[in-house]
Design an enzyme around this catalytic site. Sequence first.
Site, PDB file in Angstrom:
ATOM      1  N   CYS A  99       0.802  -1.100  -0.014  1.00  0.00           N
ATOM      2  CA  CYS A  99       0.109   0.008  -0.005  1.00  0.00           C
ATOM      3  C   CYS A  99       0.751   1.335   0.182  1.00  0.00           C
ATOM      4  O   CYS A  99       2.093   1.231   0.500  1.00  0.00           O
ATOM      5  CB  CYS A  99      -0.859   0.073   1.214  1.00  0.00           C
ATOM      6  SG  CYS A  99      -1.984  -1.387   1.472  1.00  0.00           S
ATOM      7  N   ARG A 147       3.011   0.309  -5.215  1.00  0.00           N
ATOM      8  CA  ARG A 147       2.755  -0.435  -4.097  1.00  0.00           C
ATOM      9  C   ARG A 147       1.720  -1.028  -3.940  1.00  0.00           C
ATOM     10  O   ARG A 147       1.572  -1.794  -2.834  1.00  0.00           O
ATOM     11  CB  ARG A 147       3.149   0.657  -2.911  1.00  0.00           C
ATOM     12  CG  ARG A 147       4.540   1.417  -2.849  1.00  0.00           C
ATOM     13  CD  ARG A 147       4.477   2.533  -1.857  1.00  0.00           C
ATOM     14  NE  ARG A 147       4.288   1.722  -0.577  1.00  0.00           N
ATOM     15  CZ  ARG A 147       5.608   1.184   0.030  1.00  0.00           C
ATOM     16  NH1 ARG A 147       6.904   1.530  -0.674  1.00  0.00           N
ATOM     17  NH2 ARG A 147       5.384   0.700   1.086  1.00  0.00           N
ATOM     18  N   TRP A 153      -2.978  -2.370  -1.575  1.00  0.00           N
ATOM     19  CA  TRP A 153      -2.729  -3.811  -2.029  1.00  0.00           C
ATOM     20  C   TRP A 153      -3.332  -4.799  -1.016  1.00  0.00           C
ATOM     21  O   TRP A 153      -3.068  -4.635   0.219  1.00  0.00           O
ATOM     22  CB  TRP A 153      -1.194  -4.091  -2.221  1.00  0.00           C
ATOM     23  CG  TRP A 153      -0.999  -5.231  -2.757  1.00  0.00           C
ATOM     24  CD1 TRP A 153      -0.583  -5.524  -3.926  1.00  0.00           C
ATOM     25  CD2 TRP A 153      -0.226  -6.525  -1.931  1.00  0.00           C
ATOM     26  NE1 TRP A 153      -0.510  -7.068  -4.159  1.00  0.00           N
ATOM     27  CE2 TRP A 153      -0.086  -7.562  -2.811  1.00  0.00           C
ATOM     28  CE3 TRP A 153      -0.433  -6.659  -0.713  1.00  0.00           C
ATOM     29  CZ2 TRP A 153       0.350  -8.988  -2.452  1.00  0.00           C
ATOM     30  CZ3 TRP A 153       0.043  -8.076  -0.047  1.00  0.00           C
ATOM     31  CH2 TRP A 153       0.398  -9.090  -1.233  1.00  0.00           C
ATOM     32  N   ASN A 192      -0.494   1.769   5.986  1.00  0.00           N
ATOM     33  CA  ASN A 192       0.118   0.531   5.079  1.00  0.00           C
ATOM     34  C   ASN A 192       0.771  -0.335   6.452  1.00  0.00           C
ATOM     35  O   ASN A 192       1.488   0.067   7.304  1.00  0.00           O
ATOM     36  CB  ASN A 192       1.272   1.304   4.385  1.00  0.00           C
ATOM     37  CG  ASN A 192       2.216   0.561   3.830  1.00  0.00           C
ATOM     38  OD1 ASN A 192       1.881  -0.691   3.551  1.00  0.00           O
ATOM     39  ND2 ASN A 192       3.599   0.786   3.896  1.00  0.00           N
ATOM     40  N   GLY A 193       0.542  -1.676   6.140  1.00  0.00           N
ATOM     41  CA  GLY A 193       1.085  -2.394   7.058  1.00  0.00           C
ATOM     42  C   GLY A 193       0.052  -3.635   7.398  1.00  0.00           C
ATOM     43  O   GLY A 193      -1.040  -3.543   6.784  1.00  0.00           O
ATOM     44  N   GLU A 252      16.321 -15.975 -12.419  1.00  0.00           N
ATOM     45  CA  GLU A 252      16.018 -14.870 -12.475  1.00  0.00           C
ATOM     46  C   GLU A 252      15.236 -14.699 -14.024  1.00  0.00           C
ATOM     47  O   GLU A 252      14.122 -13.935 -13.764  1.00  0.00           O
ATOM     48  CB  GLU A 252      17.219 -13.676 -12.518  1.00  0.00           C
ATOM     49  CG  GLU A 252      16.848 -12.330 -12.877  1.00  0.00           C
ATOM     50  CD  GLU A 252      15.808 -11.618 -11.766  1.00  0.00           C
ATOM     51  OE1 GLU A 252      15.581 -12.455 -10.845  1.00  0.00           O
ATOM     52  OE2 GLU A 252      15.374 -10.578 -12.056  1.00  0.00           O
ATOM     53  N   LYS A 289      11.334 -13.169 -14.265  1.00  0.00           N
ATOM     54  CA  LYS A 289      10.921 -12.183 -15.106  1.00  0.00           C
ATOM     55  C   LYS A 289      10.039 -12.640 -16.103  1.00  0.00           C
ATOM     56  O   LYS A 289       9.107 -11.702 -16.089  1.00  0.00           O
ATOM     57  CB  LYS A 289      12.296 -11.470 -16.212  1.00  0.00           C
ATOM     58  CG  LYS A 289      13.443 -10.936 -15.254  1.00  0.00           C
ATOM     59  CD  LYS A 289      12.967  -9.357 -14.833  1.00  0.00           C
ATOM     60  CE  LYS A 289      12.119  -9.340 -13.477  1.00  0.00           C
ATOM     61  NZ  LYS A 289      12.706  -9.545 -12.056  1.00  0.00           N
ATOM     62  N   GLU A 299       6.243 -13.146 -13.890  1.00  0.00           N
ATOM     63  CA  GLU A 299       5.699 -12.173 -13.159  1.00  0.00           C
ATOM     64  C   GLU A 299       4.951 -11.237 -14.110  1.00  0.00           C
ATOM     65  O   GLU A 299       4.195 -10.448 -13.592  1.00  0.00           O
ATOM     66  CB  GLU A 299       6.695 -11.699 -12.262  1.00  0.00           C
ATOM     67  CG  GLU A 299       7.979 -10.670 -12.746  1.00  0.00           C
ATOM     68  CD  GLU A 299       8.708 -10.105 -11.557  1.00  0.00           C
ATOM     69  OE1 GLU A 299       8.179  -9.615 -10.382  1.00  0.00           O
ATOM     70  OE2 GLU A 299       9.818  -9.881 -11.771  1.00  0.00           O
ATOM     71  N   HIS A 309      15.309 -36.019 -12.758  1.00  0.00           N
ATOM     72  CA  HIS A 309      14.754 -36.888 -11.824  1.00  0.00           C
ATOM     73  C   HIS A 309      13.090 -36.493 -11.348  1.00  0.00           C
ATOM     74  O   HIS A 309      12.820 -36.568 -10.384  1.00  0.00           O
ATOM     75  CB  HIS A 309      15.647 -36.099 -10.455  1.00  0.00           C
ATOM     76  CG  HIS A 309      17.100 -36.524 -10.669  1.00  0.00           C
ATOM     77  ND1 HIS A 309      17.247 -37.943 -10.515  1.00  0.00           N
ATOM     78  CD2 HIS A 309      18.035 -35.917 -10.880  1.00  0.00           C
ATOM     79  CE1 HIS A 309      18.778 -38.046 -10.619  1.00  0.00           C
ATOM     80  NE2 HIS A 309      19.058 -36.837 -10.818  1.00  0.00           N
ATOM     81  N   LYS A 345       5.329  -3.364  -5.492  1.00  0.00           N
ATOM     82  CA  LYS A 345       7.011  -2.988  -5.731  1.00  0.00           C
ATOM     83  C   LYS A 345       7.622  -3.539  -4.356  1.00  0.00           C
ATOM     84  O   LYS A 345       8.873  -3.918  -4.313  1.00  0.00           O
ATOM     85  CB  LYS A 345       7.105  -1.799  -6.224  1.00  0.00           C
ATOM     86  CG  LYS A 345       8.546  -1.337  -6.379  1.00  0.00           C
ATOM     87  CD  LYS A 345       9.218  -2.190  -7.649  1.00  0.00           C
ATOM     88  CE  LYS A 345      10.916  -1.800  -7.846  1.00  0.00           C
ATOM     89  NZ  LYS A 345      11.315  -2.651  -8.622  1.00  0.00           N
TER      90      LYS A 345
HETATM   91  O1  M6R Z   1      12.949  -4.618  -2.419  1.00  0.00           O
HETATM   92  P1  M6R Z   1      13.430  -5.897  -2.487  1.00  0.00           P
HETATM   93  O2  M6R Z   1      14.801  -5.987  -3.382  1.00  0.00           O
HETATM   94  O3  M6R Z   1      13.805  -6.505  -1.034  1.00  0.00           O
HETATM   95  O4  M6R Z   1      12.552  -6.739  -3.282  1.00  0.00           O
HETATM   96  C1  M6R Z   1      12.421  -8.039  -3.038  1.00  0.00           C
HETATM   97  C2  M6R Z   1      11.588  -8.859  -4.071  1.00  0.00           C
HETATM   98  O5  M6R Z   1      10.411  -8.571  -3.565  1.00  0.00           O
HETATM   99  C3  M6R Z   1      11.814  -8.408  -5.399  1.00  0.00           C
HETATM  100  O6  M6R Z   1      12.869  -8.552  -6.131  1.00  0.00           O
HETATM  101  C4  M6R Z   1      10.807  -9.164  -6.433  1.00  0.00           C
HETATM  102  O7  M6R Z   1      10.904 -10.483  -6.529  1.00  0.00           O
HETATM  103  C5  M6R Z   1      10.501  -8.446  -7.870  1.00  0.00           C
HETATM  104  N1  M6R Z   1       8.970  -8.576  -8.251  1.00  0.00           N
HETATM  105  C6  M6R Z   1      11.324  -9.304  -8.925  1.00  0.00           C
HETATM  106  O8  M6R Z   1      11.125  -8.525 -10.022  1.00  0.00           O
END
Ligand code: M6R
Length: 622
Positions: free
Chosen positions: A2, A27, A76, A112-113, A495, A499, A502, A518, A617
């Site tokens: 949020c 957020r 969120w 937020n939280g 990674e 990418k 997501e 396996h 984010k």
């Molecule tokens: O702000 P942070 O680097 O701690 O965030 C970690 C993850 O939430 C962040 O890398 C997330 O996996 C991204 N969506 C990846 O693109």
Amino acid sequence: MCGIVGYTGNEQAAPILLDGLARLEYRGYDSAGLAVRDGEKLAEVVKATGKLYHLADKTDQGRALPGACGIGHTRWATHGDPSMVNAHPHVSGNCSGSGSGQVESDVVGVHNGIIENFTELKEKLLHHGYVFYSDTDTEVVVKLVDYYYKKYKIGPVDAITRTMVRVRGSYALALMFRDYPGEIFAARKDSPLIIGTAQDASFLASDVPAILKYTRSVYYIGNLQVARVSPGQAKFYDLNGDEVALPLTEITWDAAAAEKGGYEHFMLKEIHEQPAAVRDTLNSLVKEGRVVLSDAGLTDDMIRSLTQIDIVACGSAWHVGMAAQYVLEDLACLPVRVELASEFRYRSVPLTEHTLVVVISQSGETADSLAALRVAKERGALTLAVVNVIGSSIAREADHVLYTLAGPEIAVATTKAYSAQLIAMDALAVQMAWVRGTVSQERYEKMLEELCTIPDKIRRILEEKERLQWFSSKIVNAHDIFFIGRGLDYAISLEGSLKMKEISYIHSEAYAAGELKHGTISLIEHNTLVIGVLTQSLLFEKTVSNMMECKSRGAYLMGVTTNGHFDLEDSADFTVYIPKTDEHFVASLAVVPLQLLGYYTSVSRGLDVDKPRNLAKSVTVE
Ligand code: M6R
């Protein structure tokens, strides 16, 4: 998650609040709302479900909402579905409906939280005659503030501190009290909140880009502190209600850095900013042919005394840790464990003062990473934060901080922050190797020279992006994609796979290539896309064999390898070449085509690249 904002000054508040929320939509974006006060009048609350533009339409871009003091929220969902009734702001009054319109309430707030003990608190309040209209923990906290405000009658700061003592969990709160027109009260614990001041106005926000257009003078309100904010002024209090002095920090980065700058999406802009992000991060660490860690407070003696490194992070930052593990072990000959922060915090991992716990985080606010850092400190380990956001909670709480200089990252899918973290970890590994005497002077200098070539090599890969764009149009209807590799290539695959999934919503998995047989190979059928990452010469042939095992079961193959390995074309249907480099540092290059592939696939599928569904984010909840 949020995002919250606040404004008090002489201008009409709602357009400023909407503008701030637009910069915080990363957020969360399932609903949004505003509460604005016009002088002494009651607060007017407006909410809308869905993305922010619905709220902007509903309020005629804020013009229809008079008043110069207000708070806003982009949500969120954690407690309660994304609906009008659960959207913030929430009010203390026993109103029916969704708590919107002109509300007869003494307290109105955004949050937020997560309030962990909200059920217990709700019961207490029900007992005292409060009636609830939403499923949120926020409504509970706003009503609890109201309860203490009326019970003790010594003002908002006291009511808030009494509430803080009772609630468990995390929060950044912004509250308006009916008896205090023109003022906003705020509090925080483990969720980000900043307060900016200008000539005749003050601003609150979860993150700097929301207020950068209006001011660069910012207070970072501390954990368990309360703020009383009026136009151009902010006062801070501790839990006892005693006033505390906080330093005013000047934000130096450029507001334009947080805008799209002509690119269609923030993600594409940020992919193109990687050469600069990597170069800036390297330049801050490499001075006169040496890696200088003194700014981060790491001395050679500390490095020599280490017996173990634990890297703790989430998501892509964890993938950086996975890549760094291979480099650190190989160069500095130190045992390295890489842990998911959400697991680490609840495990009894043995730590000593000779263990360095490295917490990697772009935002510096990820709840699990922050909690893991605290656990590591409690258990006596030395802690180092590798963080992008200056002044963030993780940066403030770690023993030592190494800042990445990627600048503000807006797209939910990280790219440039990931690359900046990688290069920082590579530089750290090279320096540790040198200090611990596991590499020669000549090798040390050669590796540093090679690191400095990485930004230009990334730029060269970006020049070839049309090939990835073309290939993405062929895979747009894929149902499953497997990314495979061995050693460092496995870390890169992790990674690449994240990418892809997501932002394109195509199911994808990363597998250590040798592990497929396996079990997972049973999922390979006609036309399943398998993407092999093959940058490690010792493992090249082995991964080719694993790709061929998939091909003979019908898979369609893409390969990413270094220039010169042209024989891969005999096996793969589509091959991407990256410039040669020291194989320890190759993740910085090999990830780029995979980022582009994910990006273009999402664009081809017509999806919201920068704000993928269900994500935010900065993950400030557990
Ligand atoms: O702000 P942070 O680097 O701690 O965030 C970690 C993850 O939430 C962040 O890398 C997330 O996996 C991204 N969506 C990846 O693109």
